[in-house]
Design a protein around this motif. Structure first.
Motif, short mmCIF file in Angstrom:
data_model
loop_
_atom_site.label_atom_id
_atom_site.label_comp_id
_atom_site.label_asym_id
_atom_site.label_seq_id
_atom_site.Cartn_x
_atom_site.Cartn_y
_atom_site.Cartn_z
N VAL A 36 13.22 28.01 28.11
CA VAL A 36 13.48 26.65 27.64
C VAL A 36 12.39 25.75 28.20
CG1 VAL A 36 15.96 27.00 27.43
CG2 VAL A 36 15.02 26.15 29.58
N TYR A 37 12.23 24.56 27.61
CA TYR A 37 11.13 23.70 28.02
C TYR A 37 11.45 22.24 27.73
CZ TYR A 37 10.10 23.76 23.02
OH TYR A 37 10.20 23.65 21.66
N ARG A 38 10.65 21.38 28.33
CA ARG A 38 10.76 19.95 28.07
C ARG A 38 9.99 19.64 26.78
NH1 ARG A 38 9.54 14.87 32.17
NH2 ARG A 38 8.96 13.38 30.54
N PRO A 39 10.66 19.12 25.74
CA PRO A 39 10.01 18.98 24.43
C PRO A 39 8.74 18.13 24.43
CG PRO A 39 12.38 18.78 24.19
CD PRO A 39 12.09 18.79 25.67
N ASP A 40 8.69 17.07 25.24
CA ASP A 40 7.48 16.24 25.23
C ASP A 40 6.41 16.75 26.19
OD1 ASP A 40 8.78 15.61 27.56
OD2 ASP A 40 8.65 13.44 27.31
N SER A 41 6.72 17.79 26.95
CA SER A 41 5.75 18.44 27.84
C SER A 41 6.03 19.94 27.83
CB SER A 41 5.85 17.89 29.27
OG SER A 41 5.61 16.50 29.32
N PRO A 42 5.63 20.65 26.77
CA PRO A 42 6.02 22.05 26.58
C PRO A 42 5.54 23.01 27.66
CG PRO A 42 5.23 21.11 24.52
CD PRO A 42 4.92 20.12 25.60
N THR A 43 4.63 22.54 28.53
CA THR A 43 4.19 23.41 29.63
C THR A 43 5.19 23.43 30.78
OG1 THR A 43 2.88 21.63 30.59
CG2 THR A 43 1.75 23.13 29.06
N ILE A 44 6.13 22.49 30.78
CA ILE A 44 7.20 22.47 31.79
C ILE A 44 8.32 23.36 31.28
CG2 ILE A 44 8.81 21.04 33.10
CD1 ILE A 44 6.94 18.69 32.72
N THR A 45 8.41 24.57 31.83
CA THR A 45 9.34 25.57 31.31
C THR A 45 10.22 26.14 32.41
OG1 THR A 45 7.78 27.41 31.67
CG2 THR A 45 7.64 26.25 29.56
N GLU A 46 11.25 26.85 31.97
CA GLU A 46 12.16 27.51 32.89
C GLU A 46 12.82 28.67 32.14
OE1 GLU A 46 14.50 26.96 36.76
OE2 GLU A 46 12.73 25.91 36.01
N ILE A 47 12.97 29.80 32.81
CA ILE A 47 13.78 30.88 32.25
C ILE A 47 15.21 30.62 32.66
CG2 ILE A 47 14.24 33.35 32.25
CD1 ILE A 47 11.63 32.72 30.94
N THR A 48 16.11 30.59 31.69
CA THR A 48 17.49 30.24 32.00
C THR A 48 18.46 31.11 31.21
OG1 THR A 48 18.95 28.33 32.30
CG2 THR A 48 17.83 28.49 30.19
N ARG A 49 19.71 31.06 31.60
CA ARG A 49 20.74 31.82 30.90
C ARG A 49 21.61 30.85 30.11
NH1 ARG A 49 21.31 35.70 34.14
NH2 ARG A 49 20.87 37.56 32.93
N ILE A 50 21.77 31.20 28.84
CA ILE A 50 22.54 30.40 27.88
C ILE A 50 23.80 31.17 27.53
CG2 ILE A 50 22.53 29.67 25.44
CD1 ILE A 50 19.55 29.08 25.76
N ILE A 51 24.89 30.47 27.27
CA ILE A 51 26.07 31.10 26.70
C ILE A 51 26.35 30.44 25.37
CG2 ILE A 51 27.74 29.59 27.88
CD1 ILE A 51 29.51 32.19 28.11
N LEU A 52 26.58 31.25 24.34
CA LEU A 52 26.94 30.75 23.02
C LEU A 52 28.46 30.78 22.90
CD1 LEU A 52 24.08 32.55 22.60
CD2 LEU A 52 24.32 31.43 20.39
N ASP A 53 29.04 29.63 22.61
CA ASP A 53 30.49 29.49 22.61
C ASP A 53 30.91 28.63 21.43
OD1 ASP A 53 33.17 29.14 23.07
OD2 ASP A 53 32.96 28.22 25.03
N GLY A 54 31.24 29.29 20.31
CA GLY A 54 31.65 28.56 19.12
C GLY A 54 32.97 27.85 19.26
N GLY A 55 33.69 28.08 20.36
CA GLY A 55 34.95 27.38 20.61
C GLY A 55 34.78 26.03 21.27
#
Length: 200
Positions: A36-55
């Motif tokens: 993931v990254y900061r949209p206005d500064s795409p070089t600022i990034t991080e590897i992160t864990r996402i959970i998808l939860d349609g509820g």
């Protein structure tokens, strides 16, 4: 139901919130590990864990990840926060920030997320690697996560129903037993029980 469907105000004790209930049979939730990254500064990034939860009706980011990426406030929003199983709720004002997510094919998804102190307690009992190697209907799929049973997973982004279908493609893989594979733009995620795992 072990899934936490709402966000949690900072004054609640973390031990009262969980997205996993210990059972003999592990039950996989839809997790992905991605850039993931900061949209206005795409070089600022991080590897992160996402959970998808349609509820969950809305999507969220933790204050920890927001600070790591120095995401500026875009706006604020008031919403009623309800704990799982509670009858009442309380009004809370949350910052709204933008977050960019890189998909496995190099595309970008731009999200607007509500900032909360905590999405859930760290997950445990998520043997994605074992399940993907054990059940024939999952063979050869590129997994979005490679977690193991003994690994503890910190969740910093929750993708709710407002963005779920920007990630999920609609393709699924089901077998006669084992979790269901769900294709997303981050790779395949798994959902459901892993029967017999504790007997191995």
């Amino acid at each position: 139901n072990p899934a936490q469907r709402t966000t949690v105000p900072s004054h609640h004790h973390p031990s009262s919130i969980s997205m996993y209930v210990s059972t003999r049979t592990p039950v996989l939730l839809q997790t992905a590990r991605t850039m993931v990254y900061r949209p206005d500064s795409p070089t600022i990034t991080e590897i992160t864990r996402i959970i998808l939860d349609g509820g969950s009706q809305r999507s969220y980011i933790t204050g920890r990840l927001r600070e790591a990426l120095t995401l500026p406030t875009q706006s604020s929003e008031s919403l009623v926060i309800k704990m799982f199983g509670s009858e009442g709720g309380r009004m809370q004002t949350c910052d709204v920030v933008r977050l960019g997510v890189r998909t496995k094919d190099g595309a970008h998804i731009d999200l607007k997320l509500l900032v909360v102190p905590l999405i859930c307690e760290p997950l445990c009992g998520q043997p994605v690697s074992c399940a993907s190697e054990r059940f024939p209907h999952l063979f050869g799929l590129e997994m979005a996560d490679t977690s193991t049973l003994n690994e503890t997973l910190d969740i910093d982004v929750l993708i709710g129903a407002d963005y779920y279908w920007q990630f999920a493609t609609g393709n699924i893989r089901r077998g006669t037993s084992g979790p269901t594979g769900i294709e997303t733009r981050l790779g395949w995620v798994l959902s459901g029980p892993v029967p017999g795992y504790s007997d191995e």
